[in-house]
Write a protein that holds these residues in place. Sequence first.
Motif, PDB file in Angstrom:
ATOM      1  N   GLU A   2       2.490  77.565 -41.530  1.00 62.34           N
ATOM      2  CA  GLU A   2       3.956  77.642 -41.133  1.00 62.34           C
ATOM      3  C   GLU A   2       4.175  76.663 -39.767  1.00 62.34           C
ATOM      4  O   GLU A   2       3.027  76.537 -39.085  1.00 62.34           O
ATOM      5  N   GLY A   3       5.448  76.282 -39.977  1.00 62.44           N
ATOM      6  CA  GLY A   3       5.498  75.083 -38.649  1.00 62.44           C
ATOM      7  C   GLY A   3       5.730  73.622 -39.379  1.00 62.44           C
ATOM      8  O   GLY A   3       6.345  72.895 -38.793  1.00 62.44           O
ATOM      9  N   ILE A   4       5.172  73.411 -40.568  1.00 62.58           N
ATOM     10  CA  ILE A   4       4.985  72.190 -41.184  1.00 62.58           C
ATOM     11  C   ILE A   4       6.072  72.081 -42.122  1.00 62.58           C
ATOM     12  O   ILE A   4       6.247  72.948 -42.824  1.00 62.58           O
ATOM     13  N   ASN A   5       7.429  71.073 -41.860  1.00 63.34           N
ATOM     14  CA  ASN A   5       8.212  70.909 -42.966  1.00 63.34           C
ATOM     15  C   ASN A   5       7.568  69.793 -44.018  1.00 63.34           C
ATOM     16  O   ASN A   5       7.016  68.837 -43.738  1.00 63.34           O
ATOM     17  N   GLY A   6       8.159  70.284 -45.304  1.00 64.04           N
ATOM     18  CA  GLY A   6       8.039  69.180 -46.280  1.00 64.04           C
ATOM     19  C   GLY A   6       6.779  70.183 -47.153  1.00 64.04           C
ATOM     20  O   GLY A   6       6.152  70.890 -47.076  1.00 64.04           O
ATOM     21  N   GLU A   7       6.409  69.031 -48.523  1.00 61.61           N
ATOM     22  CA  GLU A   7       5.629  69.586 -49.287  1.00 61.61           C
ATOM     23  C   GLU A   7       4.300  68.673 -49.363  1.00 61.61           C
ATOM     24  O   GLU A   7       4.333  67.396 -49.243  1.00 61.61           O
ATOM     25  N   ILE A   8       3.314  69.135 -49.878  1.00 60.10           N
ATOM     26  CA  ILE A   8       2.011  68.343 -49.995  1.00 60.10           C
ATOM     27  C   ILE A   8       2.230  67.482 -51.329  1.00 60.10           C
ATOM     28  O   ILE A   8       2.704  68.166 -52.312  1.00 60.10           O
ATOM     29  N   PRO A   9       1.859  66.404 -51.325  1.00 60.59           N
ATOM     30  CA  PRO A   9       2.125  65.297 -52.603  1.00 60.59           C
ATOM     31  C   PRO A   9       1.074  65.605 -53.343  1.00 60.59           C
ATOM     32  O   PRO A   9       0.113  65.877 -53.164  1.00 60.59           O
ATOM     33  N   ASN A  10       1.576  65.409 -54.928  1.00 61.90           N
ATOM     34  CA  ASN A  10       1.004  65.322 -55.882  1.00 61.90           C
ATOM     35  C   ASN A  10      -0.351  64.107 -55.858  1.00 61.90           C
ATOM     36  O   ASN A  10      -0.161  62.994 -55.443  1.00 61.90           O
ATOM     37  N   THR A  63      -4.527  72.302 -38.803  1.00 56.67           N
ATOM     38  CA  THR A  63      -5.176  72.611 -37.458  1.00 56.67           C
ATOM     39  C   THR A  63      -4.339  72.164 -36.548  1.00 56.67           C
ATOM     40  O   THR A  63      -4.333  72.772 -35.432  1.00 56.67           O
ATOM     41  N   VAL A  64      -4.022  70.803 -36.453  1.00 51.26           N
ATOM     42  CA  VAL A  64      -3.142  70.403 -35.347  1.00 51.26           C
ATOM     43  C   VAL A  64      -1.892  71.104 -35.451  1.00 51.26           C
ATOM     44  O   VAL A  64      -1.456  71.550 -34.231  1.00 51.26           O
ATOM     45  N   GLN A  65      -1.390  71.373 -36.471  1.00 58.29           N
ATOM     46  CA  GLN A  65      -0.051  72.324 -36.502  1.00 58.29           C
ATOM     47  C   GLN A  65      -0.391  73.785 -35.614  1.00 58.29           C
ATOM     48  O   GLN A  65       0.453  74.172 -34.934  1.00 58.29           O
ATOM     49  N   LEU A  66      -1.479  74.156 -36.040  1.00 62.53           N
ATOM     50  CA  LEU A  66      -2.116  75.715 -35.351  1.00 62.53           C
ATOM     51  C   LEU A  66      -1.805  75.285 -33.853  1.00 62.53           C
ATOM     52  O   LEU A  66      -1.571  76.433 -33.065  1.00 62.53           O
ATOM     53  N   TYR A  97       0.654  76.066 -28.269  1.00 61.92           N
ATOM     54  CA  TYR A  97       0.665  75.586 -27.075  1.00 61.92           C
ATOM     55  C   TYR A  97       1.958  74.744 -26.912  1.00 61.92           C
ATOM     56  O   TYR A  97       2.367  74.561 -25.655  1.00 61.92           O
ATOM     57  N   ASN A  98       2.783  74.351 -27.838  1.00 60.10           N
ATOM     58  CA  ASN A  98       3.947  73.958 -27.566  1.00 60.10           C
ATOM     59  C   ASN A  98       4.905  74.087 -29.089  1.00 60.10           C
ATOM     60  O   ASN A  98       4.892  73.327 -29.725  1.00 60.10           O
ATOM     61  N   PRO A  99       5.338  75.465 -29.233  1.00 57.23           N
ATOM     62  CA  PRO A  99       6.183  75.729 -30.185  1.00 57.23           C
ATOM     63  C   PRO A  99       7.215  74.785 -30.730  1.00 57.23           C
ATOM     64  O   PRO A  99       7.928  74.504 -31.754  1.00 57.23           O
ATOM     65  N   GLU A 100       7.816  74.089 -29.733  1.00 53.67           N
ATOM     66  CA  GLU A 100       8.857  73.058 -29.871  1.00 53.67           C
ATOM     67  C   GLU A 100       8.487  71.609 -30.682  1.00 53.67           C
ATOM     68  O   GLU A 100       9.437  70.854 -30.754  1.00 53.67           O
ATOM     69  N   ALA A 101       7.294  71.674 -30.498  1.00 54.60           N
ATOM     70  CA  ALA A 101       6.784  70.093 -31.081  1.00 54.60           C
ATOM     71  C   ALA A 101       6.975  70.157 -32.484  1.00 54.60           C
ATOM     72  O   ALA A 101       6.495  71.284 -33.329  1.00 54.60           O
ATOM     73  N   GLU A 102       7.158  69.323 -32.943  1.00 55.19           N
ATOM     74  CA  GLU A 102       7.448  68.757 -34.659  1.00 55.19           C
ATOM     75  C   GLU A 102       6.431  67.996 -35.125  1.00 55.19           C
ATOM     76  O   GLU A 102       6.125  66.642 -34.227  1.00 55.19           O
ATOM     77  N   LEU A 103       5.502  68.072 -36.082  1.00 57.83           N
ATOM     78  CA  LEU A 103       4.619  67.167 -36.662  1.00 57.83           C
ATOM     79  C   LEU A 103       5.212  66.624 -37.771  1.00 57.83           C
ATOM     80  O   LEU A 103       5.786  66.925 -38.861  1.00 57.83           O
ATOM     81  N   LYS A 104       5.386  65.063 -37.785  1.00 62.06           N
ATOM     82  CA  LYS A 104       5.798  64.344 -38.697  1.00 62.06           C
ATOM     83  C   LYS A 104       4.544  63.749 -39.586  1.00 62.06           C
ATOM     84  O   LYS A 104       3.674  63.091 -38.865  1.00 62.06           O
ATOM     85  N   ILE A 105       4.419  63.627 -40.692  1.00 60.00           N
ATOM     86  CA  ILE A 105       3.240  63.477 -41.573  1.00 60.00           C
ATOM     87  C   ILE A 105       3.799  61.929 -42.583  1.00 60.00           C
ATOM     88  O   ILE A 105       4.834  62.147 -43.073  1.00 60.00           O
ATOM     89  N   ILE A 106       3.026  61.078 -42.547  1.00 57.11           N
ATOM     90  CA  ILE A 106       3.213  60.086 -43.443  1.00 57.11           C
ATOM     91  C   ILE A 106       2.069  59.842 -44.185  1.00 57.11           C
ATOM     92  O   ILE A 106       0.791  59.597 -43.659  1.00 57.11           O
ATOM     93  N   TRP A 107       1.925  59.735 -45.623  1.00 52.28           N
ATOM     94  CA  TRP A 107       0.916  59.701 -46.504  1.00 52.28           C
ATOM     95  C   TRP A 107       1.065  58.229 -46.820  1.00 52.28           C
ATOM     96  O   TRP A 107       1.759  57.458 -47.274  1.00 52.28           O
ATOM     97  N   VAL A 108      -0.184  57.592 -46.531  1.00 50.95           N
ATOM     98  CA  VAL A 108      -0.357  56.011 -46.865  1.00 50.95           C
ATOM     99  C   VAL A 108      -1.261  55.940 -48.122  1.00 50.95           C
ATOM    100  O   VAL A 108      -1.574  54.655 -48.577  1.00 50.95           O
ATOM    101  N   ASN A 109      -2.202  56.858 -48.777  1.00 46.40           N
ATOM    102  CA  ASN A 109      -2.754  56.892 -49.876  1.00 46.40           C
ATOM    103  C   ASN A 109      -3.760  55.864 -49.799  1.00 46.40           C
ATOM    104  O   ASN A 109      -4.193  54.991 -50.681  1.00 46.40           O
TER     105      ASN A 109
END
Length: 374
Positions: free
Chosen positions: A366-374, A186-189, A194-206
């Motif tokens: 669409e817009g998020i780079n990477g895979e969802i971790p298992n 939803t953040v990516q949507l 509102y800012n197609p140039e913005a990139e979302l970086k995700i870090i999973w901390v488990n």
Amino acid sequence: MKSRHFQKRLAGLTTAIVSSALILAGCSSDDSADASSAAAAEPTKVGFVYVGPIGDHGWSYQHDQGRLSVEEYFGDKVETTYVENVAEGADAERVIANLAKAGNDIIFTTSFGFMNPTEKVSKQFPDVKFEHATGYKMTDNMGTYVSKTYEGRYVAGYVAAKMTETNKIGYIASFPIPEVIRDINTVQLALTKYNPEAELKIIWVNSWFDPGKEADAANAMMDQGVDVILQHTDSPAAMQAAERRGMWAVGQASDMSSFGPNAHLLSVIDEWAPHYINQTQAVMDGTWEPKAAVEGMKEGAIVIPSFNEKIPADIVAHAEELIAGIQDGSIYPWTGPLKDNKGELKIADGVKYSWHELETMNWYVEGINGEIPN
């Protein structure tokens, strides 16, 4: 500290508690009066199970604020108990069972990983009522409740999209469950709109609560140029890290503004008190029944009470318009056409994704780079 929204909600709730007399066939009026008096004197017992400490100033803290509101609302007509720092697994089953054995009339278990233990214990104690937060399994005496956190995330995503200068937004994620994936998406949507140039970086901390990991993740992101941080973890460590480095951050679950007065853009607050009060009242009235409660901004379960005064007025005004639109239903972020990040059309043009589809989400938009971790 309760939000202003809740103070209005609490003031609007009725303070009358209806008690029913127990009348046994064939007993005398004196016996009936004694039974009724004894029943009235016995407080309703309400138990809570938390995955983190109540001092996390996030998820568990906010649930405990709801518990305290139950005590404030009902006074000596209730007796509440809580157990904090409960691991999601066998330990949770033991804790929940002990609360049932202790005579609690209703038990709220407040983390996704408590779902299976709650289901198992509910079958062992059919006379006790159970409610599980964020899950989907139900039994004859177990209901579920969840707040539409994604609604607040959409507003937060919009503000992040407008306030970033580097076009790099960070998201500290806990576990890859539908609730977390849905909110990241939803953040990516909002960023895409509102800012197609913005990139979302995700870090999973488990982890739900690990201040050290959360701070490390925040610092790693800022080292990579991120200047706005969102989180789906429970401590204010990311907010504090952003404050130290002059960046922006969004509070999670409770008001985190005090941990970063300069960094704090806004907080997406979960307001659990009305649900806990209503369900406790239902137990008292004998009207409680298992249901799947899904509440959001419209119901006052998700609240954004304030914005940083440094945010330009036009951005705040549009954020408030988004909140109003979500509340009245005119704005629904999950309306097609929407694709996943592999280019596959997931939601057709004009179609609104259902809550059932949202609560089982396992793909990135669409817009998020990477895979969802298992």
